[in-house]
Structure formats: C-alpha cells, structure tokens
Design a protein around this motif. Structure first.
Motif, PDB file in Angstrom:
ATOM      1  N   ARG A 187       0.834  -1.191   0.000  1.00  0.00           N
ATOM      2  CA  ARG A 187       0.000   0.000   0.000  1.00  0.00           C
ATOM      3  C   ARG A 187       0.874   1.248   0.000  1.00  0.00           C
ATOM      4  NH1 ARG A 187      -2.509  -1.028   4.408  1.00  0.00           N
ATOM      5  NH2 ARG A 187      -4.052  -2.290   3.384  1.00  0.00           N
ATOM      6  N   ASN A 191       1.363   3.576  -3.408  1.00  0.00           N
ATOM      7  CA  ASN A 191       0.859   4.938  -3.356  1.00  0.00           C
ATOM      8  C   ASN A 191       1.948   5.934  -3.680  1.00  0.00           C
ATOM      9  OD1 ASN A 191      -1.932   5.719  -2.543  1.00  0.00           O
ATOM     10  ND2 ASN A 191      -1.602   4.016  -1.180  1.00  0.00           N
TER      11      ASN A 191
ATOM     12  N   MET B  24     -12.238   0.815  -8.069  1.00  0.00           N
ATOM     13  CA  MET B  24     -11.862   1.817  -7.070  1.00  0.00           C
ATOM     14  C   MET B  24     -12.840   2.975  -7.087  1.00  0.00           C
ATOM     15  SD  MET B  24      -8.317   3.776  -6.495  1.00  0.00           S
ATOM     16  CE  MET B  24      -8.372   5.179  -7.546  1.00  0.00           C
ATOM     17  N   VAL B  28     -14.831   3.949  -3.724  1.00  0.00           N
ATOM     18  CA  VAL B  28     -14.651   5.239  -3.055  1.00  0.00           C
ATOM     19  C   VAL B  28     -15.953   6.032  -3.068  1.00  0.00           C
ATOM     20  CG1 VAL B  28     -13.458   7.428  -3.219  1.00  0.00           C
ATOM     21  CG2 VAL B  28     -12.201   5.333  -3.442  1.00  0.00           C
ATOM     22  N   VAL B  57     -10.960   5.167   2.298  1.00  0.00           N
ATOM     23  CA  VAL B  57     -10.434   5.565   0.999  1.00  0.00           C
ATOM     24  C   VAL B  57      -9.022   5.042   0.812  1.00  0.00           C
ATOM     25  CG1 VAL B  57      -9.637   7.562  -0.297  1.00  0.00           C
ATOM     26  CG2 VAL B  57     -11.873   7.584   0.722  1.00  0.00           C
ATOM     27  N   GLU B  61      -7.990   2.495  -2.134  1.00  0.00           N
ATOM     28  CA  GLU B  61      -6.993   2.938  -3.102  1.00  0.00           C
ATOM     29  C   GLU B  61      -5.768   2.054  -3.074  1.00  0.00           C
ATOM     30  OE1 GLU B  61      -7.766   7.658  -3.804  1.00  0.00           O
ATOM     31  OE2 GLU B  61      -5.936   6.977  -2.826  1.00  0.00           O
TER      32      GLU B  61
END
Lengths: 254, 77
Positions: A187, A191, B24, B28, B57, B61
């Motif tokens: 994650r 990101n 996604m 979201v 979120v 994500e």
C-alpha cells in the motif's frame, strides 16, 4: 522539442534507485560504496526526525508554542486516537514511542520525495518491505514473547472452533498475517511510486507535445497537492493498521 | 512519437488498470456516499466519520494501486 526524449526511461530513471544523485549545477554526484540514493534519503529523513525531536523540541516551556506545539499535537493524536483505543491503556502507552517514530519517519520520507531534487525512499519496496517485516515480527514473535505459545494460539484460533477445523484455520490465519503485512508494504510503496509516476507522466507530456500541453502542467500541480495529502494519509494509515493488528494479536477479543 | 506494435502485455496492462479503476471509483464513491448520509443524520459525529472515511479511501486505493503495480510489471515482461 527534445528529439531524444524517451518517456519510459525518464519516468523509470526518476522513480527507481541509483548510485548517483543528479543535482542541477554540479551534475550527477556519485554516491560512495553501498550508499544509494534511497538510502541517502532515509538517512536525511532520520536526521530531520532526530533534529526535530532532540533539538527543536523545547521541553522547558510550560505551555508549548511553535514547532513544539505542532509536534505535541501529532504525538498526542497518535497516543489518544491510534495507540490507546486499539491496544488498551498499558500497551498503548508503551507502544506510542514506536508508533510515533514510524509515523514521523515515513512522513519525512514521503515529504522529502516531494521536494524537486530529492527522491522518495518509501517508493521502493526495499524500504517499505523491512518496515512491514518489522511489524510482522512484532505480531508473531512479539505475541510469543509476551503471551507465550498459548497466547499465540489463542490469538490465532478462536476457542469455540470445532477441533476438526483447526489445521485449516491455522494455515489461513498464518497466511492472513503474512498477507496483511504484505499489504502494508505494498500500500505504502504503490501509493508513493504511483503518485510520482503520474506527476512525471504529466510533465513528460509537456516535453513530448510542446506548448499545446499546457493544461498538463496544471494537472501536474493538482496531482502534486494530492500527493501532499497522500503523504500524510499513508503514514497515518500505516501506523493505524500496525496498531490495529498489534492490538488484535496482543489482546484477542475472542 | 514512434509507433510500435503493441504486444499482449501492454494491452492486458491497460485493460487491468482500467478495470481496477472502475472498482476503485465505485468503492470510493460508496464510501463517500455513506459517510455523507451518516453525517447528514448526525452532524455531531463529523470528525469520527471523517476519520473513518479517509481510512476507507486509503484501503480501497491501496488495492487499486496494487493492481496498477502488477499491470506495470506486465508491460515489461
């Protein structure tokens, strides 16, 4: 405009690790030996965190002001909203230093990547992997050290389970521990890396197409602001999920 | 711009990222919709619900970015 511009190579060069640090006026600065760019960024982030908490933080004020107040706000937030609700009073208070260190270290690495000449150390699996592995060690060996083998057993397997399902449940729970730690790693890494790749793609569009691609610069600025928010959010999510997992293993509700 | 023949890795990477982006977006959107409804019902819980919303979120994500990284690897090999 620039005939020898390869977008793929441009993006990958800025996002991956290298043995040189490309500065604007002095050219590429070769880094000695085993020190790579991301390792240098980790050292710089660690130095900034140490500076913040050892030098800039003033303990002698009765009422905290300025940077002291800001740091205390973060630390109190981590203690009162993340550590204590998930891990109980005693464990929460003793784990707060570790969670604060993790939070500030990840936050500084993320923010350093947003400054134009620096790189994002957390955009590398070799940085987020060991951090997630440390959380994994805390979950397994920590429970073993704290509650013993029986504690590990009770944390993984609920007591009301019929005996026939225990091997299947054991395999699933161990796999789930590894997958959750892996998700922590991926994650944060994905990101950070994806955010930088998007910004670099927009800037590369401007180089490829010239002045008609001006809105791409505006998009890049917008994504940059989003990246600032994502830097804080991802550090918070990493620390929150570590606290939740550790609380689940040390104090199992079932 | 040099035209090149797309091979299977590039086509599937594009399709994969597109599909994960659909998931996604829906996820979201649902999180924000329920958060807005809950805040409309009880405005005094705004802070707590906002915290939960951002956590949701970030988790959704994370899954989409994980898929994006895999698709990026698919372009290479």
């Amino acid at each position: 405009m620039f005939p020898h511009f390869n977008l793929n190579e441009y993006i990958m060069q800025h996002v991956s690790n290298s043995h040189e640090w490309h500065l604007p006026f002095w050219g590429p600065l070769p880094l000695p030996g085993i020190l790579t760019l991301h390792a240098l960024m980790m050292f710089i982030a660690a130095t900034i965190v140490l500076l913040l908490f050892l030098v800039i933080y003033r303990k002698e004020d009765r009422v905290p002001t300025g940077m002291t107040n800001c740091l205390e706000m973060f630390v109190v937030f981590i203690r009162d909203e993340i550590a204590v609700p998930n891990m109980g009073e005693k464990d929460g208070l003793s784990f707060t230093p570790m969670l604060c260190t993790t939070f500030f270290f990840i936050l500084m690495m993320n923010l350093l990547g947003l400054i134009p000449l620096f790189a994002t150390a957390t955009g590398d699996v070799n940085v987020t992997g060991p951090m997630a592995f440390l959380i994994f060690i805390l979950l397994t060996l920590g429970t073993l050290a704290r509650n013993g083998l029986k504690g590990l057993w009770h944390a993984l397997i609920p007591s009301t389970l019929p005996k026939i399902l225990i091997p299947f449940f054991l395999i699933t729970e161990i796999f789930s521990l590894m997958v959750r730690s892996g998700a922590l790693m991926i994650r944060l890494f994905a990101n950070m890396m994806a955010g930088h790749m998007v910004i670099l793609s927009f800037l590369g569009l401007f180089v490829l197409f010239g002045w008609v691609a001006c809105p791409a610069i505006l998009m890049a600025v917008f994504i940059y602001c989003l990246e600032l928010f994502v830097a804080f959010l991802q550090a918070y999510i990493f620390v929150l999920l570590s606290a939740v997992f550790i609380g689940q293993m040390y104090h199992p509700e079932h | 711009m040099n035209p090149q023949l797309l091979h299977l890795g590039q086509i599937s990477a594009g399709a994969g990222v597109g599909l994960s982006a659909v998931g996604m977006g829906i996820g979201v959107g649902m999180i924000f919709a329920s958060a807005i409804q809950a805040i409309a019902r009880q405005p005094e819980l705004t802070n707590k619900l906002q915290t939960l919303m951002f956590i949701g979120v970030a988790l959704v994500e994370g899954v989409a970015f994980f898929c994006a990284i895999i698709c990026f690897l698919a372009i290479k090999g």
